[in-house]
Design a protein around this motif. Sequence first.
Motif, PDB file in Angstrom:
ATOM      1  N   GLN A  62      42.755  36.215  27.113  1.00  0.00           N
ATOM      2  CA  GLN A  62      41.540  36.867  27.586  1.00  0.00           C
ATOM      3  C   GLN A  62      40.716  35.969  28.517  1.00  0.00           C
ATOM      4  N   PRO A  63      40.449  34.706  28.144  1.00  0.00           N
ATOM      5  CA  PRO A  63      39.731  33.847  29.094  1.00  0.00           C
ATOM      6  C   PRO A  63      40.509  33.610  30.393  1.00  0.00           C
ATOM      7  N   ALA A  64      41.848  33.563  30.326  1.00  0.00           N
ATOM      8  CA  ALA A  64      42.662  33.312  31.529  1.00  0.00           C
ATOM      9  C   ALA A  64      42.536  34.466  32.526  1.00  0.00           C
ATOM     10  N   ILE A  65      42.648  35.694  32.041  1.00  0.00           N
ATOM     11  CA  ILE A  65      42.533  36.849  32.937  1.00  0.00           C
ATOM     12  C   ILE A  65      41.117  36.949  33.487  1.00  0.00           C
ATOM     13  N   PHE A  66      40.136  36.711  32.627  1.00  0.00           N
ATOM     14  CA  PHE A  66      38.732  36.710  33.057  1.00  0.00           C
ATOM     15  C   PHE A  66      38.508  35.668  34.156  1.00  0.00           C
ATOM     16  N   LEU A  67      38.993  34.451  33.940  1.00  0.00           N
ATOM     17  CA  LEU A  67      38.793  33.354  34.887  1.00  0.00           C
ATOM     18  C   LEU A  67      39.442  33.664  36.233  1.00  0.00           C
ATOM     19  N   HIS A  68      40.689  34.136  36.195  1.00  0.00           N
ATOM     20  CA  HIS A  68      41.394  34.483  37.428  1.00  0.00           C
ATOM     21  C   HIS A  68      40.639  35.586  38.195  1.00  0.00           C
ATOM     22  N   SER A  69      40.193  36.615  37.457  1.00  0.00           N
ATOM     23  CA  SER A  69      39.525  37.762  38.084  1.00  0.00           C
ATOM     24  C   SER A  69      38.207  37.365  38.740  1.00  0.00           C
ATOM     25  N   VAL A  70      37.407  36.594  37.999  1.00  0.00           N
ATOM     26  CA  VAL A  70      36.101  36.167  38.510  1.00  0.00           C
ATOM     27  C   VAL A  70      36.276  35.234  39.710  1.00  0.00           C
ATOM     28  N   ALA A  71      37.260  34.336  39.625  1.00  0.00           N
ATOM     29  CA  ALA A  71      37.520  33.412  40.729  1.00  0.00           C
ATOM     30  C   ALA A  71      37.926  34.163  41.995  1.00  0.00           C
ATOM     31  N   GLN A  72      38.759  35.184  41.822  1.00  0.00           N
ATOM     32  CA  GLN A  72      39.205  35.954  42.995  1.00  0.00           C
ATOM     33  C   GLN A  72      38.036  36.702  43.640  1.00  0.00           C
ATOM     34  N   ALA A  73      37.164  37.252  42.801  1.00  0.00           N
ATOM     35  CA  ALA A  73      35.989  37.951  43.335  1.00  0.00           C
ATOM     36  C   ALA A  73      35.053  36.979  44.043  1.00  0.00           C
ATOM     37  N   ALA A  74      34.938  35.758  43.500  1.00  0.00           N
ATOM     38  CA  ALA A  74      34.005  34.762  44.048  1.00  0.00           C
ATOM     39  C   ALA A  74      34.366  34.350  45.470  1.00  0.00           C
ATOM     40  N   VAL A  75      35.659  34.398  45.801  1.00  0.00           N
ATOM     41  CA  VAL A  75      36.077  33.956  47.140  1.00  0.00           C
ATOM     42  C   VAL A  75      36.645  35.102  47.990  1.00  0.00           C
ATOM     43  N   ALA A  76      36.511  36.336  47.486  1.00  0.00           N
ATOM     44  CA  ALA A  76      37.038  37.500  48.234  1.00  0.00           C
ATOM     45  C   ALA A  76      36.274  37.690  49.541  1.00  0.00           C
ATOM     46  N   LYS A  77      37.004  38.076  50.582  1.00  0.00           N
ATOM     47  CA  LYS A  77      36.363  38.354  51.874  1.00  0.00           C
ATOM     48  C   LYS A  77      35.476  39.587  51.725  1.00  0.00           C
ATOM     49  N   ASP A  78      34.281  39.514  52.271  1.00  0.00           N
ATOM     50  CA  ASP A  78      33.427  40.711  52.320  1.00  0.00           C
ATOM     51  C   ASP A  78      33.173  41.328  50.952  1.00  0.00           C
ATOM     52  N   PHE A  79      32.862  40.518  49.963  1.00  0.00           N
ATOM     53  CA  PHE A  79      32.640  41.056  48.615  1.00  0.00           C
ATOM     54  C   PHE A  79      31.242  41.670  48.527  1.00  0.00           C
ATOM     55  N   HIS A  80      31.173  42.956  48.844  1.00  0.00           N
ATOM     56  CA  HIS A  80      29.915  43.698  48.762  1.00  0.00           C
ATOM     57  C   HIS A  80      30.199  45.011  48.048  1.00  0.00           C
ATOM     58  N   PRO A  81      30.336  44.956  46.717  1.00  0.00           N
ATOM     59  CA  PRO A  81      30.709  46.175  45.992  1.00  0.00           C
ATOM     60  C   PRO A  81      29.592  47.216  45.954  1.00  0.00           C
ATOM     61  N   ASP A  82      30.000  48.475  46.080  1.00  0.00           N
ATOM     62  CA  ASP A  82      29.065  49.577  45.877  1.00  0.00           C
ATOM     63  C   ASP A  82      29.060  49.982  44.406  1.00  0.00           C
ATOM     64  N   MET A  83      30.137  49.637  43.717  1.00  0.00           N
ATOM     65  CA  MET A  83      30.275  49.918  42.286  1.00  0.00           C
ATOM     66  C   MET A  83      31.396  49.051  41.732  1.00  0.00           C
ATOM     67  N   VAL A  84      31.348  48.769  40.427  1.00  0.00           N
ATOM     68  CA  VAL A  84      32.398  47.980  39.780  1.00  0.00           C
ATOM     69  C   VAL A  84      32.772  48.628  38.451  1.00  0.00           C
ATOM     70  N   ALA A  85      33.968  48.286  37.957  1.00  0.00           N
ATOM     71  CA  ALA A  85      34.406  48.706  36.627  1.00  0.00           C
ATOM     72  C   ALA A  85      35.515  47.764  36.188  1.00  0.00           C
ATOM     73  N   GLY A  86      35.689  47.639  34.888  1.00  0.00           N
ATOM     74  CA  GLY A  86      36.771  46.812  34.363  1.00  0.00           C
ATOM     75  C   GLY A  86      37.439  47.515  33.200  1.00  0.00           C
ATOM     76  N   HIS A  87      38.746  47.295  33.039  1.00  0.00           N
ATOM     77  CA  HIS A  87      39.509  47.911  31.957  1.00  0.00           C
ATOM     78  C   HIS A  87      39.438  47.005  30.732  1.00  0.00           C
ATOM     79  N   SER A  88      38.674  47.422  29.714  1.00  0.00           N
ATOM     80  CA  SER A  88      38.536  46.663  28.464  1.00  0.00           C
ATOM     81  C   SER A  88      37.971  45.265  28.742  1.00  0.00           C
ATOM     82  N   LEU A  89      38.767  44.217  28.540  1.00  0.00           N
ATOM     83  CA  LEU A  89      38.342  42.847  28.861  1.00  0.00           C
ATOM     84  C   LEU A  89      37.774  42.752  30.279  1.00  0.00           C
ATOM     85  N   GLY A  90      38.352  43.512  31.203  1.00  0.00           N
ATOM     86  CA  GLY A  90      37.939  43.462  32.608  1.00  0.00           C
ATOM     87  C   GLY A  90      36.478  43.812  32.828  1.00  0.00           C
ATOM     88  N   GLU A  91      35.869  44.493  31.851  1.00  0.00           N
ATOM     89  CA  GLU A  91      34.456  44.829  31.997  1.00  0.00           C
ATOM     90  C   GLU A  91      33.597  43.561  32.057  1.00  0.00           C
TER      91      GLU A  91
END
Length: 293
Positions: A62-91
């Motif tokens: 769970q921490p590994a998937i969370f860490l990978h996901s958050v890291a990818q969002a942190a450096v994503a090009k043009d990260f300006h979400p209009d809305m977000v959602a996560g599946h279970s842990l992904g929330e």
Amino acid sequence: MKKAYIFPGQGSQFTGMGKGLYEQHEEVMRLFDMANEILVFDITAVMFSGTDEELKQTKVTQPAIFLHSVAQAAVAKDFHPDMVAGHSLGEFSALVASKVLRFEDGLRLVSKRALAMQAACEANPSTMAAILGLEDAKVEEVCASIEGEVVVAANYNCPGQLVISGTNRGIELACEKMKEAGAKRALPLPVGGAFHSPLMKPAEEELAKAISETTFHEGICPIYQNVDARPHTDPEEIKQNLIKQLTAPVRWTQTVQAMLADGATHFVECGPGKVLQGLVKKIDRNAEVSSAE
């Protein structure tokens, strides 16, 4: 054009996850170093070179998937979400990416959640199964017909794919009845417990205390939460929904449908794998999907 950023749950882990991001971005390196310190073990080493068995440990997964996901969002090009959602842990990943939670607080909650779920699994041996090719209403009907056992619909992943959760005996009986009712397949899953069912009540109670003591902020966009598939911005509402999440079903089909109805035109998955992109396409074959860059 409205962009919806989506974050995966447990099961998307693989050896080497996050390594490319770590090597390319100082910001990601900083997040990984912080995670090692907070978790008090070297999660970086396990993610980059651990075995499948090591990565399957709940305290790691769970921490590994969370860490990978958050890291990818942190450096994503043009990260300006209009809305977000996560599946279970992904929330939890979605809440950090949308600035509702600080990274450190999100990681601590995910770690507590993983350990609490593991303890609940050990206290009540239980399991889950994937039901393919049956209407949701029929699956719910069969679950309700199992007497003397806990069996509930747990993950509404996409039309024709619903995961059920419950006691070992209950799931065994339910799988037989699902096949009799016309399910194409009823597959027991290799999981250690009945996630998103009443059997997770002890974990919910433990996590509730940690969530109530954590500061949640006003985010940069609405989060569509698992328990009701509705958009939320109020920090207190978000907290209460997050507490209920462990014993309530993940309404992923309904979440994606609600995001589409509210104008989502492009779904971007942040994290390991492409599972959610596949589910979105099964919910609406015309939806535009991609991985975060």
